[in-house]
Design a protein around this motif. Sequence first.
Motif, short mmCIF file in Angstrom:
data_model
loop_
_atom_site.label_atom_id
_atom_site.label_comp_id
_atom_site.label_asym_id
_atom_site.label_seq_id
_atom_site.Cartn_x
_atom_site.Cartn_y
_atom_site.Cartn_z
N GLN A 50 114.65 13.40 29.26
CA GLN A 50 113.55 14.36 29.34
C GLN A 50 112.54 14.14 28.23
OE1 GLN A 50 115.17 18.32 29.51
NE2 GLN A 50 115.96 18.05 31.56
N GLN A 51 113.01 13.70 27.07
CA GLN A 51 112.11 13.45 25.95
C GLN A 51 111.44 12.08 26.06
OE1 GLN A 51 111.38 15.92 23.86
NE2 GLN A 51 112.84 17.16 25.00
N MET A 78 111.00 10.13 28.92
CA MET A 78 110.20 9.93 30.13
C MET A 78 109.68 11.26 30.66
SD MET A 78 112.42 7.01 32.14
CE MET A 78 113.54 8.17 32.87
N PRO A 79 108.81 11.93 29.90
CA PRO A 79 108.35 13.26 30.34
C PRO A 79 107.57 13.24 31.64
CG PRO A 79 107.10 12.55 28.43
CD PRO A 79 108.18 11.53 28.65
N GLY A 80 106.90 12.15 31.94
CA GLY A 80 106.13 12.08 33.19
C GLY A 80 107.00 11.82 34.39
N THR A 81 108.11 11.15 34.18
CA THR A 81 109.00 10.78 35.28
C THR A 81 110.13 11.77 35.44
OG1 THR A 81 108.54 8.47 34.78
CG2 THR A 81 110.44 8.90 36.15
N GLU A 105 111.55 15.35 34.88
CA GLU A 105 110.99 16.68 34.64
C GLU A 105 111.61 17.33 33.40
OE1 GLU A 105 114.51 17.16 37.34
OE2 GLU A 105 112.73 15.95 37.47
#
Length: 123
Positions: A81-82, A84-87, A89
């Motif tokens: 999550q940290q 790949m924030p765009g991929t 959620e």
Amino acid sequence: MTIFLRLVALGTLWFALMIWADLIGYHHGGAGRFDLLDADMKAARGTLAVLYPVAAVGLWLRGAWGPVIWGVAAIMEIGLQQAMPGTFEIDPLKVALVSLIALIYLLLRLWTLLTKPPVNEAR
């Protein structure tokens, strides 16, 4: 400690069911189906879909490996999550909840180690 671990096991099983519901297209209108995901998400979600149920069983049975598998899955999910924030959620509530549960587990574990009665070594 047993009650706490079993509650965490139930929560972990819930996370596993939500991931599986996404992967088979039952949740979010089928947008998270496995065949529709890109390679990064397939690897991440597939790994978590395996780790969370295994961790739930380990926590429920109080196996020494249960908290380890849960910790690996939790660290992996928070890290994803940290990173790949765009991929992947970002769910701040889930991150806070998992962090709080990990802290409570560590405090309970420390407390049980410190309050353990001394071992009588009769020779």
